[in-house]
Design a protein around this motif. Structure first.
Motif, PDB file in Angstrom:
ATOM      1  N   ALA A 710      -7.753  -0.736 -20.178  1.00 53.59           N
ATOM      2  CA  ALA A 710      -7.761  -1.700 -21.266  1.00 53.59           C
ATOM      3  C   ALA A 710      -5.945  -2.487 -21.105  1.00 53.59           C
ATOM      4  CB  ALA A 710      -7.248  -1.806 -23.079  1.00 53.59           C
ATOM      5  N   TRP A 711      -5.410  -2.346 -20.039  1.00 60.15           N
ATOM      6  CA  TRP A 711      -4.342  -2.894 -19.571  1.00 60.15           C
ATOM      7  C   TRP A 711      -4.425  -3.341 -17.797  1.00 60.15           C
ATOM      8  CZ3 TRP A 711      -1.675   2.457 -20.375  1.00 60.15           C
ATOM      9  CH2 TRP A 711      -1.130   2.727 -21.466  1.00 60.15           C
ATOM     10  N   GLY A 712      -5.900  -3.058 -17.442  1.00 60.57           N
ATOM     11  CA  GLY A 712      -6.793  -3.154 -16.231  1.00 60.57           C
ATOM     12  C   GLY A 712      -5.454  -2.260 -14.967  1.00 60.57           C
ATOM     13  N   LEU A 713      -5.441  -1.324 -15.127  1.00 62.52           N
ATOM     14  CA  LEU A 713      -4.404  -0.208 -14.077  1.00 62.52           C
ATOM     15  C   LEU A 713      -4.803   1.174 -14.230  1.00 62.52           C
ATOM     16  CD1 LEU A 713      -2.354  -1.487 -12.222  1.00 62.52           C
ATOM     17  CD2 LEU A 713      -0.804  -0.630 -14.240  1.00 62.52           C
ATOM     18  N   PHE A 714      -5.505   1.065 -13.177  1.00 66.85           N
ATOM     19  CA  PHE A 714      -5.967   2.565 -13.361  1.00 66.85           C
ATOM     20  C   PHE A 714      -5.472   3.614 -11.701  1.00 66.85           C
ATOM     21  CE2 PHE A 714      -8.768   5.707 -12.911  1.00 66.85           C
ATOM     22  CZ  PHE A 714      -9.895   6.635 -13.689  1.00 66.85           C
ATOM     23  N   PRO A 715      -5.221   4.933 -12.857  1.00 63.04           N
ATOM     24  CA  PRO A 715      -4.416   5.904 -11.753  1.00 63.04           C
ATOM     25  C   PRO A 715      -5.595   6.827 -10.946  1.00 63.04           C
ATOM     26  CG  PRO A 715      -4.321   6.483 -14.426  1.00 63.04           C
ATOM     27  CD  PRO A 715      -4.894   5.594 -14.119  1.00 63.04           C
ATOM     28  N   ILE A 716      -5.045   6.664  -9.594  1.00 60.65           N
ATOM     29  CA  ILE A 716      -5.629   7.776  -9.017  1.00 60.65           C
ATOM     30  C   ILE A 716      -4.483   9.511  -8.903  1.00 60.65           C
ATOM     31  CG2 ILE A 716      -7.061   8.325  -6.588  1.00 60.65           C
ATOM     32  CD1 ILE A 716      -8.477   6.581  -8.010  1.00 60.65           C
ATOM     33  N   ALA A 717      -5.238   9.949 -10.114  1.00 60.60           N
ATOM     34  CA  ALA A 717      -3.993  11.299  -9.877  1.00 60.60           C
ATOM     35  C   ALA A 717      -4.244  11.908  -8.231  1.00 60.60           C
ATOM     36  CB  ALA A 717      -5.296  11.959 -10.986  1.00 60.60           C
ATOM     37  N   GLY A 718      -2.634  12.048  -8.674  1.00 58.18           N
ATOM     38  CA  GLY A 718      -2.319  13.362  -7.230  1.00 58.18           C
ATOM     39  C   GLY A 718      -2.025  12.171  -6.289  1.00 58.18           C
ATOM     40  N   THR A 719      -2.072  10.846  -6.545  1.00 57.39           N
ATOM     41  CA  THR A 719      -1.518  10.277  -5.249  1.00 57.39           C
ATOM     42  C   THR A 719      -0.542   8.970  -6.485  1.00 57.39           C
ATOM     43  OG1 THR A 719      -2.937   7.782  -6.261  1.00 57.39           O
ATOM     44  CG2 THR A 719      -3.788   9.891  -4.568  1.00 57.39           C
ATOM     45  N   GLU A 720      -0.079   8.100  -5.608  1.00 57.35           N
ATOM     46  CA  GLU A 720       1.240   6.592  -5.671  1.00 57.35           C
ATOM     47  C   GLU A 720       0.126   5.859  -6.351  1.00 57.35           C
ATOM     48  OE1 GLU A 720       4.608   6.646  -3.794  1.00 57.35           O
ATOM     49  OE2 GLU A 720       3.689   7.447  -2.514  1.00 57.35           O
ATOM     50  N   ASP A 721      -1.460   6.120  -6.056  1.00 58.56           N
ATOM     51  CA  ASP A 721      -2.197   4.363  -6.240  1.00 58.56           C
ATOM     52  C   ASP A 721      -2.821   4.253  -7.503  1.00 58.56           C
ATOM     53  OD1 ASP A 721      -1.378   3.993  -3.775  1.00 58.56           O
ATOM     54  OD2 ASP A 721      -3.927   4.748  -3.172  1.00 58.56           O
ATOM     55  N   TYR A 722      -2.515   3.212  -7.996  1.00 56.99           N
ATOM     56  CA  TYR A 722      -2.979   2.185  -9.067  1.00 56.99           C
ATOM     57  C   TYR A 722      -4.326   1.333  -8.598  1.00 56.99           C
ATOM     58  CZ  TYR A 722       0.645   4.605 -11.812  1.00 56.99           C
ATOM     59  OH  TYR A 722       1.295   5.389 -12.763  1.00 56.99           O
ATOM     60  N   LEU A 723      -5.030   1.277  -9.050  1.00 54.46           N
ATOM     61  CA  LEU A 723      -5.921   0.723  -8.987  1.00 54.46           C
ATOM     62  C   LEU A 723      -6.411  -0.531 -10.486  1.00 54.46           C
ATOM     63  CD1 LEU A 723      -9.126   3.735  -7.227  1.00 54.46           C
ATOM     64  CD2 LEU A 723      -7.331   1.585  -5.647  1.00 54.46           C
ATOM     65  N   LEU A 724      -6.677  -2.274  -9.276  1.00 53.66           N
ATOM     66  CA  LEU A 724      -6.887  -2.986 -10.810  1.00 53.66           C
ATOM     67  C   LEU A 724      -8.250  -3.190 -11.273  1.00 53.66           C
ATOM     68  CD1 LEU A 724      -4.757  -5.467  -8.929  1.00 53.66           C
ATOM     69  CD2 LEU A 724      -4.145  -3.742 -10.759  1.00 53.66           C
ATOM     70  N   GLY A 725      -8.295  -3.034 -12.519  1.00 52.56           N
ATOM     71  CA  GLY A 725      -9.199  -4.095 -13.432  1.00 52.56           C
ATOM     72  C   GLY A 725      -9.419  -4.967 -14.407  1.00 52.56           C
TER      73      GLY A 725
END
Length: 788
Positions: A710-725
């Motif tokens: 809903a925020w358009g910001l998704f984590p890849i668990a175990g990393t520092e990365d957030y992917l956008l939606g």
């Protein structure tokens, strides 16, 4: 039916809440900039007093007015606890409408059945199903969103009069008025067919029930320790009635789908009433005996009669330690059995936690979806320490701690979205949960993978605590503060050697073969391919933790093992499959059929399961364009699939292994693809009704996914990365510990996710649709532009 909510007093936000006290929420104006009636947004006035402009909460600069209004306060009015309480087959949400405070132990709620007492176990993992017609009691302890039935300890039930048949299963079961049923954060109410009105609320360790009996009747409250949830066996119970003190103490031990693996979970209780006992009795395996004060065994119970009059409040203090600690918790949290005070405090606690997120939008339905998802994400894990810091560890011994201690970690599920959500928004809770896992490893000797209550269950595959720790440590948690060195030692032990026979913990499956061959061979047993994939992911996390601790040799070893997923990639079949000890890949005749070598799912769904090495997976699939084409086809087929009671064959939101897949487009630089398909999942797999979850919420995992999407910001668990939606809100303000993160999306319509997508951070265009945690931790503005 939607919950009926009362208006809250303006001062209720100052009320005391629960243990641990929530962090101070950032003060902000979360009220509406306009009014919302019947789903239509009225014209708004900018917060600076002028039409068409507003001041940015982050920068203070003037910008064009964004569409919609902020969700009006109180935010608890947007939470619908009935969402996820229905569904059928693999679409059962396994939620419940009863009250609790965030992560509380006390979860009093209705245990329901269909007419005649039929209750399919899988539809009653939390004791309740929305379509049921009868209530068979109010138990005090349960889990949220699980796919297995457990707990259901300490059932109480109001009734009219006492007779021998009421000691039998279903003897006091009664229909209820569905139209009377109400639920909101911290409160539940229902009217039974016999005219009794039941209201429930809770503190952290106390369940409170207020029963109003019809005039001229015989008020009785039954404490039934002889019966429980479907497919849950009662191992033992104890009642000791002290009529002079107006109290009953004892314990209730049940053996459920998971707790049965370690002999059952025992919960101690202390029950008190707001009015004196007029009479009492108890039973053991049948006939009730008036005046009998003590019973012990697997089929015992007690009953209390009251004089007709004002409502009766029943408070049940709970503990895993002993009955004295249950009474201590009751003394500390509800000494006067003040139902309204407890309800007000529970509502205040929820309001404070929900207020960490403010959203502006045009749809009241979207407000409901988001705030209900956050509510669900703050239900589990479960507080398991008493007010004096005592807790019963995984070694069955009593320990003490100066911080809250939690249990019921559904780690195979929750590492993916729930714990990253807590790390981002609720770091003080997450820190205590990491400390709890460290204590579990120290007390019991092993880092658990699905601890329930006071025991190891060895549920699911993988050792997902490694990813939970890595996710938090990489995002700035103090390693010493959460006991990382001790936790790492425990996790390293089971990653490098088999556990000895007779251990309460099962360890990694065929870890010696995994080390020797680089994969778990199919001969080792079921879920072999899944164990290989999870172990590779876990090794990736261990490599990151070893680096933090300065263990470079370990870091190198685990980093190499993190590539073990490649050893089950069959380049001919183009799937991650099982492999025999000889090295031969197991053929998959139908990639849409469940295979024994996967934990849950088919080859098509597991093809994406290397979240920690998406670049490597892309290479194995033939490069970026080939991977994007395959991913697009995967979702195009999913869009055409007809949902049934059976497992889904393409993308399956209700199951964990592929729930990162909608955001893989952004990992490959295709922001528009993630914008489109994450929105499709959100709109087609979630709803604002009892069947509104895509399957078991799994301790808040599916709800955590919805919040991030809903925020358009998704984590890849175990990393520092957030992917956008693609955000569904024109503005979201996340009050982080380091500063406010503001996500702006001027265009949010569902028709705006099929075209282009672009993003900027602090006014600078992003070259790729992703951000690091370090980028956002101190706050700032992310802008996502979508076009039809």
């Amino acid at each position: 039916m939607l919950p009926r909510l009362r208006l809250l007093p303006a001062a209720f936000l100052l009320a005391a809440c629960t243990d641990p006290p929530p962090a101070d929420a950032t003060d902000s104006d979360s009220g509406s900039a306009g009014t919302t009636t019947g789903g239509t947004t009225a014209p708004t006035t900018g917060s600076d007093g002028s039409d068409g402009t507003s001041m940015s909460p982050t920068t203070g600069s003037e910008e064009p007015e964004l569409p919609g209004v902020f969700a009006p306060a109180p935010l608890i009015q947007h939470v619908d606890p009935f969402i996820g309480t229905g569904g059928s087959g693999y679409g059962v949400g396994s939620s419940y409408p009863g009250p609790q405070v965030p992560f509380g132990l006390a979860r009093p709620g209705p245990d329901t059945t269909l007419t005649g007492g039929f209750a399919l176990a899988f539809s009653h993992c939390a004791g309740y199903h929305y379509d049921d017609t009868e209530i068979q009691g109010f138990s005090q302890v349960r889990m949220h969103g699980t796919g297995i039935v457990d707990y259901g300890n300490v059932r109480v039930m109001p009734t009219l009069g006492m007779s021998p048949d009421k000691t039998e299963v279903g003897g006091y079961r009664v229909a209820y008025d569905k139209d009377s049923e109400q639920a909101s954060p911290g409160y539940y109410a229902v009217t039974l067919a016999d005219g009794i009105a039941a209201e429930l609320t809770a503190t952290a360790r106390v369940g409170l029930q207020r029963f109003t009996f019809p005039e001229g009747q015989d008020p009785v409250v039954i404490l039934d320790l002889a019966h429980g949830l479907p497919d849950v066996e009662v191992v033992g119970g104890q009642v000791e009635v002290d009529a002079e003190a107006g109290e009953i103490r004892g314990h209730h031990q049940v053996s459920g789908g998971y707790s049965g693996r370690f002999g059952g979970v025992r919960v101690y209780y202390a029950l008190r009433a707001s009015r004196p006992f007029a009479a009492f009795g108890s039973w053991d395996d049948g006939t009730p005996v008036d005046g009998a004060a003590a019973q012990e065994g697997p089929a015992v119970g007690a009953y209390v009669r009251f004089d007709p009059g004002e409502p009766v409040v029943i408070g049940v203090g709970l503990s895993f330690v002993d009955a004295e600690h249950a009474a201590m918790n009751l003394d500390a949290e509800a000494p006067d059995l003040d139902f309204e005070a407890a309800r007000t405090a529970a509502e205040a606690a929820w309001e404070q936690e929900l207020a960490r997120v403010e959203v502006r939008g045009e749809s009241p339905r979207d407000f409901k979806l988001l705030y209900t998802a956050i509510y669900h994400a703050l239900l589990m894990p479960t507080l398991a320490s008493d007010v004096d810091g005592s807790y019963r560890g995984l070694d069955d011994a009593v320990h003490t701690t100066d911080r809250p201690y939690y249990t019921d970690f559904s780690l195979w599920d929750t590492f993916r979205t729930l714990h990253p959500l807590l790390t981002l928004l609720y770091p003080e809770y997450q820190a205590d949960m990491l400390r709890s896992l460290t204590r579990m490893a120290e007390d019991g000797g092993w880092m658990p993978r699905w601890p329930l209550g006071t025991g190891y269950t060895n549920g699911m595959d993988g050792e997902s605590a490694t990813i939970v720790f890595a996710d938090s440590i990489l995002k700035g948690f103090d390693p010493d503060d959460v006991g990382l060195a001790s936790a790492y030692a425990a996790m390293r032990k089971t990653a490098t050697e088999p556990v000895p026979p007779g251990s309460p913990y099962g360890g990694r499956m065929a870890v010696d073969k995994y080390i020797e061959l680089g994969y778990v061979p199919v001969e080792a047993g079921g879920s072999s391919s899944s164990w290989t994939l999870e172990s590779a992911y876990n090794d990736f996390a261990l490599a990151k933790l070893a680096e933090v601790l300065g263990e470079q040799a370990d870091a190198d070893m685990f980093a190499e093992r993190a590539g073990s997923w490649r050893n089950v990639w069959d380049p001919e079949q183009q799937f991650l499959v099982a492999r025999s000890e000889t090295g031969a890949f197991v053929p998959v005749d139908d990639p849409l059929t469940w295979q024994d070598f996967y934990a849950e799912g088919n080859a098509l769904q597991y093809a994406w399961y290397a979240p920690h090495d998406l670049d490597g997976l892309t290479e194995a699939m033939g490069g970026r364009e080939a991977t994007l084409a395959r991913l697009q086809q995967f979702f195009a087929d999913s869009e055409q699939e007809v949902i049934s009671l059976m497992p889904q064959q393409y993308y399956w939101q209700g199951n964990e292994p592929d729930i990162h897949a909608p955001f893989m487009f952004s990992a490959l630089g295709d922001h528009a693809g993630s914008a489109r398909w994450s929105r499709w999942v959100l709109r087609n797999r979630y709803g604002d009704h009892p069947g509104g979850l895509p399957g078991n919420d799994d301790g808040g995992t599916m709800s955590g996914w919805l919040a991030f999407a809903a925020w358009g910001l998704f984590p890849i668990a175990g990393t520092e990365d957030y992917l956008l939606g693609s955000p569904i809100f024109s503005e979201a303000i996340l009050h982080l510990a380091g500063g406010d993160l503001r996500i702006v999306a001027p265009v949010t319509g569902d028709d705006a996710v099929g075209g282009t997508a672009a993003a900027s951070w602090e006014g600078e265009p992003l070259a790729q649709p992703r951000l690091k945690h370090g980028d956002i931790a101190q706050g700032g503005t992310l802008r996502i532009d979508l076009s039809p």
